[in-house]
Write a protein that holds these residues in place. Sequence first.
Motif, PDB file in Angstrom:
ATOM      1  N   GLU A  64       0.848  -1.192   0.000  1.00 30.06           N
ATOM      2  CA  GLU A  64       0.000   0.000   0.000  1.00 30.06           C
ATOM      3  C   GLU A  64       0.884   1.244   0.000  1.00 30.06           C
ATOM      4  O   GLU A  64       1.481   1.573   1.019  1.00 30.06           O
ATOM      5  N   ASP A  65       0.974   1.901  -1.130  1.00 28.89           N
ATOM      6  CA  ASP A  65       1.752   3.146  -1.239  1.00 28.89           C
ATOM      7  C   ASP A  65       3.181   3.005  -0.721  1.00 28.89           C
ATOM      8  O   ASP A  65       3.674   3.835   0.043  1.00 28.89           O
ATOM      9  N   GLY A  66       3.862   1.928  -1.118  1.00 26.30           N
ATOM     10  CA  GLY A  66       5.246   1.726  -0.710  1.00 26.30           C
ATOM     11  C   GLY A  66       5.413   1.199   0.701  1.00 26.30           C
ATOM     12  O   GLY A  66       6.537   1.030   1.178  1.00 26.30           O
ATOM     13  N   ARG A  67       4.319   0.949   1.390  1.00 21.79           N
ATOM     14  CA  ARG A  67       4.350   0.370   2.734  1.00 21.79           C
ATOM     15  C   ARG A  67       3.593  -0.945   2.695  1.00 21.79           C
ATOM     16  O   ARG A  67       2.963  -1.284   1.695  1.00 21.79           O
ATOM     17  N   TYR A  68       3.630  -1.672   3.795  1.00 24.81           N
ATOM     18  CA  TYR A  68       2.996  -2.990   3.838  1.00 24.81           C
ATOM     19  C   TYR A  68       2.072  -3.077   5.042  1.00 24.81           C
ATOM     20  O   TYR A  68       2.518  -3.077   6.180  1.00 24.81           O
ATOM     21  N   ARG A  69       0.775  -3.144   4.749  1.00 18.34           N
ATOM     22  CA  ARG A  69      -0.239  -3.201   5.802  1.00 18.34           C
ATOM     23  C   ARG A  69      -0.526  -4.658   6.162  1.00 18.34           C
ATOM     24  O   ARG A  69      -0.691  -5.502   5.294  1.00 18.34           O
ATOM     25  N   LYS A  70      -0.577  -4.919   7.449  1.00 13.54           N
ATOM     26  CA  LYS A  70      -0.849  -6.265   7.936  1.00 13.54           C
ATOM     27  C   LYS A  70      -2.332  -6.591   7.782  1.00 13.54           C
ATOM     28  O   LYS A  70      -3.198  -5.770   8.097  1.00 13.54           O
ATOM     29  N   ALA A  71      -2.611  -7.809   7.290  1.00 16.25           N
ATOM     30  CA  ALA A  71      -3.978  -8.314   7.187  1.00 16.25           C
ATOM     31  C   ALA A  71      -4.025  -9.638   7.954  1.00 16.25           C
ATOM     32  O   ALA A  71      -3.231 -10.537   7.696  1.00 16.25           O
ATOM     33  N   VAL A  72      -4.936  -9.736   8.906  1.00 15.96           N
ATOM     34  CA  VAL A  72      -5.005 -10.860   9.828  1.00 15.96           C
ATOM     35  C   VAL A  72      -6.069 -11.850   9.386  1.00 15.96           C
ATOM     36  O   VAL A  72      -7.208 -11.466   9.102  1.00 15.96           O
ATOM     37  N   SER A  73      -5.710 -13.130   9.357  1.00 15.31           N
ATOM     38  CA  SER A  73      -6.632 -14.173   8.900  1.00 15.31           C
ATOM     39  C   SER A  73      -7.875 -14.232   9.780  1.00 15.31           C
ATOM     40  O   SER A  73      -7.806 -14.198  11.006  1.00 15.31           O
ATOM     41  N   GLY A  74      -9.013 -14.331   9.097  1.00 16.89           N
ATOM     42  CA  GLY A  74     -10.299 -14.459   9.795  1.00 16.89           C
ATOM     43  C   GLY A  74     -10.970 -15.784   9.542  1.00 16.89           C
ATOM     44  O   GLY A  74     -12.062 -16.026  10.014  1.00 16.89           O
TER      45      GLY A  74
END
Length: 114
Positions: free
Chosen positions: A98-108
């Motif tokens: 995301e825009d040169g950064r990395y957003r954490k996404a947690v498994s649901g």
Amino acid sequence: MKNNRSISQVLFLILFALLLTGCSSSKSWVSDFVVWDGYYYDISDEYVVGIGEEIGAVTKYSDVEGTYSGNFSNHYEVGTKYFAISGIEPDEAIAIEEDGRYRKAVSGGKYIEE
């Protein structure tokens, strides 16, 4: 005559309310998420720096609630890349570019496809 006008006004108001409801924002999911490898991941506010290999990308985007196949997102555009996170198993969390950064996404859990 007055009664007919009153009925017409009520019918008009009902029709108008139905039209407004249909034109309201179509996004009705509770949270933003991505789907990867048959599982959904809730997008967190946390960014991560220990990025591993690229594991996939968004193949379908929609902000209209429904059930879709593939690597789907209701937030990110087609082509947005998914990455493994160093030290974390992908069945627990992944990173979304995301825009040169990395957003954490947690498994649901398992994503149910039609």
